[in-house]
Design a protein around this motif. Structure first.
Motif, mmCIF file in Angstrom:
data_model
loop_
_atom_site.group_PDB
_atom_site.id
_atom_site.type_symbol
_atom_site.label_atom_id
_atom_site.label_comp_id
_atom_site.label_asym_id
_atom_site.label_seq_id
_atom_site.Cartn_x
_atom_site.Cartn_y
_atom_site.Cartn_z
ATOM 1 N N TYR A 115 1.072 -0.640 0.479
ATOM 2 C CA TYR A 115 -0.016 0.116 -0.177
ATOM 3 C C TYR A 115 0.810 1.243 0.510
ATOM 4 O O TYR A 115 0.774 1.943 -0.366
ATOM 5 N N LEU A 138 2.484 2.093 -3.591
ATOM 6 C CA LEU A 138 1.985 2.130 -4.384
ATOM 7 C C LEU A 138 1.591 4.198 -4.242
ATOM 8 O O LEU A 138 1.587 4.485 -5.596
ATOM 9 N N ALA A 139 0.940 4.140 -2.898
ATOM 10 C CA ALA A 139 1.051 5.202 -2.165
ATOM 11 C C ALA A 139 2.056 6.336 -3.174
ATOM 12 O O ALA A 139 1.956 7.708 -3.452
ATOM 13 N N GLU A 183 -5.993 5.917 -6.846
ATOM 14 C CA GLU A 183 -6.247 6.623 -5.638
ATOM 15 C C GLU A 183 -7.063 6.515 -5.393
ATOM 16 O O GLU A 183 -7.449 5.488 -3.781
ATOM 17 N N LEU A 191 -6.270 2.164 -4.801
ATOM 18 C CA LEU A 191 -5.351 2.074 -3.113
ATOM 19 C C LEU A 191 -6.901 2.190 -2.224
ATOM 20 O O LEU A 191 -6.699 1.690 -1.012
ATOM 21 N N TYR A 192 -7.611 3.189 -1.310
ATOM 22 C CA TYR A 192 -7.889 3.498 -0.885
ATOM 23 C C TYR A 192 -8.880 2.877 -0.042
ATOM 24 O O TYR A 192 -8.671 2.413 0.854
ATOM 25 N N LEU A 196 -5.248 -3.190 -4.350
ATOM 26 C CA LEU A 196 -3.506 -3.181 -4.292
ATOM 27 C C LEU A 196 -3.574 -3.236 -6.215
ATOM 28 O O LEU A 196 -2.982 -3.149 -6.788
ATOM 29 N N CYS A 246 -5.148 -0.834 -8.447
ATOM 30 C CA CYS A 246 -3.966 0.624 -8.816
ATOM 31 C C CYS A 246 -3.207 0.120 -8.892
ATOM 32 O O CYS A 246 -2.968 1.066 -9.684
ATOM 33 N N ASN A 247 -2.429 -1.012 -8.922
ATOM 34 C CA ASN A 247 -1.454 -0.853 -10.140
ATOM 35 C C ASN A 247 -1.198 -1.381 -11.265
ATOM 36 O O ASN A 247 -0.838 -0.151 -11.876
#
Length: 362
Positions: A312, A315-316, A337, A340-341, A345, A348-349
């Motif tokens: 996490y 990624l952030a 984003e 992610l929140y 994951l 997001c990636n």
């Protein structure tokens, strides 16, 4: 309830009760749970949190359970929530609740079993004093309808104390507009650690003392989670509108409860079931305390595994790095984003890979 008590029909929590002044279900009321040993639902005016709340109890007594409900409801109401987390315990709230024991209790509180869901969560980690600027940037921290978890587990107590002081100063100097509605809720977990007897240097405590008096007009509330209650004396206790005492064995807290409420109440506090505590707010029950059983949360209450937490945070970092390099893919980055929140994951990636590929084709 103890088995013998149940057989004999005895009540564990014997306190006078008048629910006529309890808040009703409404747009700005949140559902906390029910009066212990009854079916009476308990709602709470969320804007009352601008007058602050403290929840105290021993480890395993349920103070984190109670705090989870306040946070879950505040985020649902669109409030910006900031959680100061010294244990990484709050890192997993972005996931849905899969705990069967907790989910099996949904029916007792008339909660739909299919509504298990995580809390949209922004996680940042502070490794040392040089990171304090990120941890006090209100533009970064205040995200309506999102919980920002600030991990301070790498800091020693004196550094946590200093950080808390710096954060409170940042809120005070931000010139937030006055508001009767709760706009920002700051959650201080294990707040007793800033007390000198637990390793704090007193600076954060001084700022906290000032904040409980000044933040109310700004729509800023504070939720303090502590193992002890009685150590928070003077102006801090005097300016906290709601106190919740979960199960405890601390002599000072029990002695104070006995003095204020009587021996039977103090004995009940020692025998509270996990998730049940003595709730005291002058606007409820004609000013008298009563025992409240908090409902189970819809979100996960376990910390993220280290592997997932590290993924996490990586990624952030990539999102921040890409956002600093290009404006063209802001929409993709915003979607990444949000994934992610919500703990997605892999999604997001994949979006970040799309953003990188787009940049290469420029």
């Amino acid at each position: 309830m103890d088995f013998i008590d149940m057989l004999l029909g005895r009540r564990r929590y014997n306190v006078p009760l008048d629910t006529s002044d309890f808040p009703k279900k409404g747009e700005r009321s949140i559902y906390l749970g029910k009066v212990a040993e009854s079916s009476e639902r308990v709602y709470y005016d969320i804007d009352n949190l601008t007058r602050h709340m403290i929840i105290a109890g021993i480890t395993g007594g349920g103070k984190t359970v109670a705090g989870n409900i306040i946070i879950e409801e505040a985020v649902k109401a669109g409030t910006s929530v900031v959680i100061i987390d010294p244990t990484v315990q709050w890192s997993g709230i972005l996931l849905a609740n899969k705990d069967e024991a907790q989910r099996n209790r949904y029916g007792q509180f008339k909660m739909p079993s299919d509504e298990s869901r995580g809390i949209p969560t922004h996680i940042i980690a502070l490794a040392n004093n040089s990171d304090f600027s990120r941890g006090t940037d209100l533009v970064c921290l205040m995200r309506p309808g999102i919980a920002t978890v600030v991990l301070v587990n790498e800091l020693v107590p004196a550094e946590i104390d200093r950080y808390i002081g710096e954060l409170i100063k940042a809120v005070r100097s931000a010139r937030l507009p006055q508001s009767k509605q709760l706009k920002l809720l700051i959650v201080f977990d294990e707040i007793h650690t800033i007390l000198p007897k637990f390793g704090g240097n007193g600076k954060g405590f001084v700022e906290l003392d000032r904040a409980v008096r000044e933040f109310r007009e700004l729509g800023v509330g504070m939720l303090l989670l502590s193992q002890v209650l009685e150590d928070f004396l003077g102006a801090i206790r005097g300016n906290i509108n709601t106190e919740v005492q979960m199960r405890t064995t601390f002599d000072d807290d029990l002695a104070k409860a006995k003095l204020k409420y009587g021996e039977k109440v103090a004995d009940s506090i020692m025998r509270c079931e996990t998730g049940t505590g003595l709730f005291h707010n002058a606007d409820y029950n004609i000013g008298r305390p009563f025992f409240l059983s908090f409902r189970p949360p819809y979100h996960n209450t376990d910390r993220l595994p280290d592997k997932d937490l590290n993924a996490y945070l990586a990624l952030a970092h990539r999102i921040d790095d890409l956002r600093g390099k290009t404006r063209k893919d802001d929409e993709i980055l915003a979607r990444a984003e949000q994934e992610l929140y919500h703990g997605n994951l892999n999604a997001c990636n994949a979006l970040l890979e799309d953003a990188i590929n787009n940049k290469r084709r420029e």
